[in-house]
Structures are given as structure tokens and as C-alpha cells.
Design an enzyme around this catalytic site. Sequence first.
Site, mmCIF file in Angstrom:
data_model
loop_
_atom_site.group_PDB
_atom_site.id
_atom_site.type_symbol
_atom_site.label_atom_id
_atom_site.label_comp_id
_atom_site.label_asym_id
_atom_site.label_seq_id
_atom_site.Cartn_x
_atom_site.Cartn_y
_atom_site.Cartn_z
ATOM 1 N N THR A 121 0.980 -1.241 0.155
ATOM 2 C CA THR A 121 -0.102 0.104 -0.016
ATOM 3 C C THR A 121 0.976 1.156 -0.127
ATOM 4 O O THR A 121 1.842 1.363 -0.841
ATOM 5 C CB THR A 121 -1.003 -0.101 1.103
ATOM 6 O OG1 THR A 121 -0.388 0.164 2.310
ATOM 7 C CG2 THR A 121 -1.793 -1.330 1.121
ATOM 8 N N GLU A 139 1.197 -3.319 4.669
ATOM 9 C CA GLU A 139 0.347 -2.069 4.774
ATOM 10 C C GLU A 139 1.135 -0.885 4.930
ATOM 11 O O GLU A 139 2.354 -0.659 5.138
ATOM 12 C CB GLU A 139 -0.568 -2.371 5.807
ATOM 13 C CG GLU A 139 -1.946 -2.629 5.645
ATOM 14 C CD GLU A 139 -2.800 -1.407 4.856
ATOM 15 O OE1 GLU A 139 -2.078 -0.105 4.629
ATOM 16 O OE2 GLU A 139 -4.025 -1.484 5.255
ATOM 17 N N HIS A 140 0.499 0.491 5.093
ATOM 18 C CA HIS A 140 0.870 1.688 5.167
ATOM 19 C C HIS A 140 2.255 1.997 6.031
ATOM 20 O O HIS A 140 2.011 1.227 7.349
ATOM 21 C CB HIS A 140 -0.030 2.785 5.502
ATOM 22 C CG HIS A 140 -0.639 2.498 6.763
ATOM 23 N ND1 HIS A 140 -0.069 3.105 7.962
ATOM 24 C CD2 HIS A 140 -1.739 1.955 7.227
ATOM 25 C CE1 HIS A 140 -0.764 2.819 9.014
ATOM 26 N NE2 HIS A 140 -1.571 1.840 8.646
ATOM 27 N N ASP A 141 3.280 2.661 5.919
ATOM 28 C CA ASP A 141 3.975 3.174 6.548
ATOM 29 C C ASP A 141 5.199 2.005 7.225
ATOM 30 O O ASP A 141 5.594 2.280 8.327
ATOM 31 C CB ASP A 141 3.519 3.979 7.753
ATOM 32 C CG ASP A 141 2.846 4.959 7.255
ATOM 33 O OD1 ASP A 141 3.441 6.064 6.794
ATOM 34 O OD2 ASP A 141 1.428 5.132 7.755
#
Length: 218
Positions: A121, A139-141
Site C-alpha cells: 500500500t 500495509e502503510h508506513d
Amino acid sequence: MTDLYAVYGASGCGRSLMPVARAQLKRAGIKAEIVFIDDGLSAEAIINSHRAMNYEAFKKITAATKYVLIAIANSQVREKISIQLEQDAIELWSVQADNAVLMDEVEIAAGAALSPFVSITSNIKIGKCFHANLYSYVEHDCVIGDYVTFAPGVKCNGNIHIEDHAYIGSGAVIKQGTPDQPLVIGKGAVVGMGAVVTKSVPPGVTVIGNPARILEKK
Ligand code: UDP
């Protein structure tokens, strides 16, 4: 002179990534040969309709530029081979499946292999020779180091840092961290298949189970 592409490793990982590699060249409109390299071969062979040879034989082929995807799950072997390729001025090749999804601000270093149904993502940084096997997501970050390996179906949630050479087993779930306190999987740690990781994992250990606990060496 034309370019030459190769998938290094003709065992399970390599034979599963060859079709991904082939699809990638097709998508890019590049008509070039892809061979297998495998040091277990003493003579040239045909594997799944591709020429296959050991590294010494591969080096002898003349080509404009050679690109190699290291398709071997063992991260120490990937590192060793990537150093050798650099010494021989051969390019690391990254491949991703037609249906891999990459969102915004994703930075992935050379040599990655993103298998079918992988999602990466947004706002993610990933190091060299990353392997994300079937259906894994990031997923993010997240920040992922060099030579990290995801078996199929890894669920890596937001704000997780994974250090170099960590191996995450099939179906493992890693709980999300926070921007201030990312969940950290330490260097060279192994997360067993199906583990549910709820807190940071120190370097070099193996964790298994739900909630994941350190497997003590006997
Ligand atoms: N291999 C190689 N050079 C090396 C180390 C390994 O060509 O320096 C090859 C090895 O001969 C084998 C493959 O890489 O065919 C690794 O296969 P394995 O079944 O161990 O694992 P996979 O990574 O395919 O899951």
C-alpha cells in the site's frame, strides 16, 4: 547485441517466479530470452522450456546487458549472490506480477520479487532483494530492510519495521504499530507460519504461535 535475462535458482522459488518474469517482459514489450541459472547443474539443460545453466556458463554468454532475478528463498544465499553479481557488473532484476498492487510513495530497492496477488500500500520503503510470495501484503508506513523474505499469505500491517534478513512464515499476521512506536521484527528473526505477532521480536530469535512467543533453543 541483445540483452539477456535470468532467474537465478531453478528449484521451487525460481520455477514459480519464472512465469512472473516472463509476464513482466511481455508487459514491457521486450523480446529477450530468459534463462535459469542454477549451480546444481553441471551441464546445460532445459527446465520448463527455458535454457538452464550454472553461473560460470551464464557468465560466458555474450549479451549487451545481463539482468538477474535472484529467486532463492534463503536470504543469506541471496546476499552472497547479489555481491557476486555486483562484482561481475551484472544487474539485479526486479519483477512483479501483472496483478501486484503498489499504491502511493512506495520505494523498493533492486532485486525484488513480488508474486501474484501481492499488495504494497502507501508510504512504504523496502530494501534489496525483497521476496513477497503469493497473497502477501504490506500495509502503510512500513519500513523493510534488505534480503527480507515473506512466504505466502503474510499479513504485515501498518507501521511495522522489519530488519534485514528476517523471514516471515506463511500466513503469519503481524499486529500494526504506531508512528511513534512501530512494531519491530529484529534482524534475522524468523516468524513461524501462522504466528500472530502482537509485540516486537528481538533480532535472531524464532517466534511461533498465537500470541507469538520465542521458541527457546534446546
Ligand atoms: N543455488 C544455486 N547457487 C547457490 C545456492 C543455491 O544455484 O549458491 C540453487 C540450488 O541449486 C537450488 C536452489 O538454488 O536449486 C535453491 O532451492 P531450494 O529448494 O533450496 O529453495 P527455494 O529457494 O527454491 O525455495
